[in-house]
Design a protein around this motif. Structure first.
Motif, PDB file in Angstrom:
ATOM      1  N   MET A 142       0.839  -1.216   0.000  1.00  0.00           N
ATOM      2  CA  MET A 142       0.000   0.000   0.000  1.00  0.00           C
ATOM      3  C   MET A 142       0.868   1.258   0.000  1.00  0.00           C
ATOM      4  N   LYS A 143       0.571   2.158  -0.946  1.00  0.00           N
ATOM      5  CA  LYS A 143       1.265   3.464  -0.964  1.00  0.00           C
ATOM      6  C   LYS A 143       0.255   4.523  -0.568  1.00  0.00           C
ATOM      7  N   ARG A 144       0.653   5.399   0.354  1.00  0.00           N
ATOM      8  CA  ARG A 144      -0.210   6.525   0.732  1.00  0.00           C
ATOM      9  C   ARG A 144       0.513   7.808   0.341  1.00  0.00           C
ATOM     10  N   ILE A 145      -0.142   8.565  -0.531  1.00  0.00           N
ATOM     11  CA  ILE A 145       0.489   9.747  -1.123  1.00  0.00           C
ATOM     12  C   ILE A 145      -0.275  11.009  -0.725  1.00  0.00           C
ATOM     13  N   GLY A 146       0.446  12.049  -0.381  1.00  0.00           N
ATOM     14  CA  GLY A 146      -0.166  13.372  -0.174  1.00  0.00           C
ATOM     15  C   GLY A 146       0.172  14.229  -1.369  1.00  0.00           C
ATOM     16  N   MET A 147      -0.750  15.123  -1.762  1.00  0.00           N
ATOM     17  CA  MET A 147      -0.515  15.955  -2.952  1.00  0.00           C
ATOM     18  C   MET A 147      -0.911  17.383  -2.640  1.00  0.00           C
ATOM     19  N   LEU A 148      -0.131  18.344  -3.115  1.00  0.00           N
ATOM     20  CA  LEU A 148      -0.563  19.742  -2.950  1.00  0.00           C
ATOM     21  C   LEU A 148       0.002  20.614  -4.062  1.00  0.00           C
TER      22      LEU A 148
ATOM     23  N   ALA B 174      -1.904  -1.157  -4.407  1.00  0.00           N
ATOM     24  CA  ALA B 174      -2.940  -0.437  -3.647  1.00  0.00           C
ATOM     25  C   ALA B 174      -2.417   0.968  -3.335  1.00  0.00           C
ATOM     26  N   VAL B 175      -3.224   1.975  -3.676  1.00  0.00           N
ATOM     27  CA  VAL B 175      -2.758   3.365  -3.502  1.00  0.00           C
ATOM     28  C   VAL B 175      -3.869   4.205  -2.886  1.00  0.00           C
ATOM     29  N   GLU B 176      -3.491   5.056  -1.937  1.00  0.00           N
ATOM     30  CA  GLU B 176      -4.428   6.069  -1.421  1.00  0.00           C
ATOM     31  C   GLU B 176      -3.801   7.431  -1.660  1.00  0.00           C
ATOM     32  N   ILE B 177      -4.598   8.358  -2.204  1.00  0.00           N
ATOM     33  CA  ILE B 177      -4.068   9.707  -2.460  1.00  0.00           C
ATOM     34  C   ILE B 177      -4.875  10.718  -1.648  1.00  0.00           C
ATOM     35  N   TYR B 178      -4.159  11.528  -0.879  1.00  0.00           N
ATOM     36  CA  TYR B 178      -4.801  12.583  -0.093  1.00  0.00           C
ATOM     37  C   TYR B 178      -4.424  13.936  -0.688  1.00  0.00           C
TER      38      TYR B 178
ATOM     39  N   LYS C 241      -5.960  20.287   6.477  1.00  0.00           N
ATOM     40  CA  LYS C 241      -7.154  20.358   5.606  1.00  0.00           C
ATOM     41  C   LYS C 241      -6.868  19.523   4.353  1.00  0.00           C
ATOM     42  N   PHE C 242      -7.554  18.394   4.262  1.00  0.00           N
ATOM     43  CA  PHE C 242      -7.302  17.492   3.132  1.00  0.00           C
ATOM     44  C   PHE C 242      -8.545  16.675   2.844  1.00  0.00           C
ATOM     45  N   ARG C 243      -8.543  16.045   1.670  1.00  0.00           N
ATOM     46  CA  ARG C 243      -9.588  15.042   1.397  1.00  0.00           C
ATOM     47  C   ARG C 243      -8.972  13.917   0.580  1.00  0.00           C
ATOM     48  N   MET C 244      -9.577  12.758   0.749  1.00  0.00           N
ATOM     49  CA  MET C 244      -9.066  11.611  -0.008  1.00  0.00           C
ATOM     50  C   MET C 244      -9.549  11.734  -1.449  1.00  0.00           C
ATOM     51  N   LEU C 245      -8.672  11.467  -2.393  1.00  0.00           N
ATOM     52  CA  LEU C 245      -9.018  11.610  -3.808  1.00  0.00           C
ATOM     53  C   LEU C 245      -9.153  10.231  -4.444  1.00  0.00           C
ATOM     54  N   THR C 246     -10.185  10.071  -5.238  1.00  0.00           N
ATOM     55  CA  THR C 246     -10.384   8.793  -5.925  1.00  0.00           C
ATOM     56  C   THR C 246     -10.157   8.998  -7.432  1.00  0.00           C
ATOM     57  N   GLY C 247     -10.258   7.941  -8.175  1.00  0.00           N
ATOM     58  CA  GLY C 247     -10.092   8.015  -9.630  1.00  0.00           C
ATOM     59  C   GLY C 247     -11.029   9.055 -10.244  1.00  0.00           C
ATOM     60  N   MET C 248     -12.219   9.183  -9.682  1.00  0.00           N
ATOM     61  CA  MET C 248     -13.206  10.123 -10.215  1.00  0.00           C
ATOM     62  C   MET C 248     -12.716  11.576 -10.140  1.00  0.00           C
ATOM     63  N   ASP C 249     -11.950  11.887  -9.073  1.00  0.00           N
ATOM     64  CA  ASP C 249     -11.438  13.253  -8.923  1.00  0.00           C
ATOM     65  C   ASP C 249     -10.486  13.623 -10.060  1.00  0.00           C
ATOM     66  N   PHE C 250      -9.849  12.621 -10.632  1.00  0.00           N
ATOM     67  CA  PHE C 250      -8.866  12.900 -11.681  1.00  0.00           C
ATOM     68  C   PHE C 250      -9.444  12.735 -13.085  1.00  0.00           C
ATOM     69  N   SER C 251     -10.718  12.400 -13.127  1.00  0.00           N
ATOM     70  CA  SER C 251     -11.352  12.185 -14.430  1.00  0.00           C
ATOM     71  C   SER C 251     -11.848  13.513 -15.002  1.00  0.00           C
ATOM     72  N   GLY C 252     -11.565  13.764 -16.277  1.00  0.00           N
ATOM     73  CA  GLY C 252     -12.062  14.965 -16.947  1.00  0.00           C
ATOM     74  C   GLY C 252     -11.317  16.245 -16.600  1.00  0.00           C
ATOM     75  N   ILE C 253     -10.129  16.120 -16.011  1.00  0.00           N
ATOM     76  CA  ILE C 253      -9.419  17.346 -15.595  1.00  0.00           C
ATOM     77  C   ILE C 253      -8.189  17.657 -16.446  1.00  0.00           C
ATOM     78  N   LEU C 254      -7.923  16.809 -17.458  1.00  0.00           N
ATOM     79  CA  LEU C 254      -6.736  17.031 -18.307  1.00  0.00           C
ATOM     80  C   LEU C 254      -6.754  18.431 -18.926  1.00  0.00           C
ATOM     81  N   THR C 255      -7.923  18.870 -19.318  1.00  0.00           N
ATOM     82  CA  THR C 255      -8.021  20.133 -20.063  1.00  0.00           C
ATOM     83  C   THR C 255      -8.404  21.311 -19.169  1.00  0.00           C
ATOM     84  N   LYS C 256      -8.574  21.041 -17.883  1.00  0.00           N
ATOM     85  CA  LYS C 256      -9.106  22.062 -16.977  1.00  0.00           C
ATOM     86  C   LYS C 256      -7.986  22.919 -16.384  1.00  0.00           C
TER      87      LYS C 256
END
Ligand code: F6P
Length: 357
Positions: free
Chosen positions: A1-7, A33-37, A50-65
């Motif tokens: 399991m990898k747990r990653i923080g992103m900012l 297995a990966v968890e991204i915060y 202040k954080f939230r867990m991010l799922t695959g859905m959070d990264f969907s449709g954002i390439l062009t945003k």
């Protein structure tokens, strides 16, 4: 399991989302297995938890945003070691939140200031991978930053649009381009937009030389002149001032920015009509251009690969047309600037562009 923080920290730019998506897709596709915060609003999210867990859905449709799905803020490096208004030790707070979430690594996207803090966190024992974002392209250790090409497109469009109105009215136009203390953006947008005069911080200008260049054009029959002026452009006189003297001058500075000072000087000395256009933050806004989408995705993907291998303490950069890893300590605290002797400057001069020097 990898747990990653992103900012994402500092001024935003195009393709931040594309870069984060690149990291996330690479990790999610690895089979591990990966968890991204996601920490919200830059280092503030890490400091105050202040954080939230991010799922695959959070990264969907954002390439062009444009912008960043996590929000960003400026948290000056100089104040990182100062306690906040409630006496909180910010560095300790960031470490505690990292350990509380049992993170394996922090992925930090940012520019110069962000990299100083990222390096500090690395020195404090945290695992860190960074990605180089800024429209200024002034990060040491990488030939290119994402956001830069998109901003070049926008600043170029501004210069293109000025061309027609400048020609109609036979005026001198100044387009002020962002870039903080460096001239990459102005140099590239200026050349792409066919500017006649390009003024950048690395090549201090002489206002009389600038006027001479305009008059030469007009004597040859050109009805208008376009100047691309970097927001950090400096006259030869100002470049001679010490930091203290320059600060004093700026205390009583009567202009909104250097472009207005240059416009005023041209008008007073030559009687020519001058207008100033400042595209400002539009240069950081909107959708990333295709180059940045691809580039940020590649950088993000390599960051994902390094995380999977457990290789930390690097910025993922771009050197000699290859994606590379650069030790964070080599990047932090250094500024990449335009070399006045570089071939692009020589070529621009051969094309007849004046740098006012
Ligand atoms: O570093 C990116 C940048 O857009 C610079 O080009 C500019 O000088 C600065 O940020 C503007 O910062 P802010 O958004 O905080 O006004």
């Amino acid at each position: 399991m990898k747990r990653i923080g992103m900012l994402t920290s500092g001024g935003d730019c195009q393709a931040l989302n594309a870069a984060m998506r690149g990291v996330a897709k690479t990790l999610f596709n690895s089979g591990e297995a990966v968890e991204i915060y996601g920490f919200l609003d830059g280092y503030k999210g890490l400091i105050y938890g202040k954080f939230r867990m991010l799922t695959g859905m959070d990264f969907s449709g954002i390439l062009t945003k444009g912008g960043t799905i996590l929000g960003s803020s400026r948290t000056p490096f100089k104040q990182m070691r100062d306690p906040d208004e409630n006496g909180l030790n910010k560095v300790e707070a960031m470490k505690q939140n990292y350990y509380k979430l049992q993170l394996d690594c922090l992925v930090i996207l940012g520019g110069n200031g962000t990299h100083k803090t990222a390096n500090l966190l690395k020195d404090e024992g945290l695992n860190v991978i960074t990605l180089p974002k800024t429209i200024d392209n002034d990060l040491w250790g990488t030939d290119m930053t994402f956001g830069f090409q998109s901003a070049v497109d926008i600043a170029t469009t501004a210069i293109d649009n000025i061309h027609t109105t400048a020609a109609s009215h036979g005026r001198v136009f100044i387009v002020e381009v962002m870039g903080h203390k460096v001239g990459f953006l102005t140099l590239n947008a200026g050349m792409a937009g066919g500017a006649d005069i390009i003024l950048i911080p690395e090549i201090p200008y002489d206002i009389d030389k600038v006027i001479e260049a305009i008059q030469k054009r007009h004597a040859r029959g050109s009805r208008f002149t376009i100047l691309a002026v970097a927001e950090g452009a400096m006259s030869k006189d100002d470049a001679k001032l010490s930091k203290k003297e320059y600060k004093k001058k700026m205390e009583n500075y009567p202009y909104p920015s250097v472009s207005y000072e240059i416009a005023d000087q041209i008008q007073k000395k030559s009687g020519m009509e001058v207008r100033v256009t400042v595209p400002g933050h539009t240069q950081r806004g909107g959708s990333p251009c295709p180059y940045d989408r691809v580039f940020a995705s590649r950088l993000g993907s390599e960051a994902g690969r390094l995380i999977l291998k457990g290789e930390y303490g690097f910025m993922v950069g771009y050197k000699n047309r290859e994606i590379v890893k650069v030790p964070l300590e080599d990047v932090a605290g250094k500024l990449k600037t335009v070399d006045p002797g570089s071939s692009i400057v020589k070529e621009a001069k051969m094309l007849g562009i004046s740098f006012g020097d």
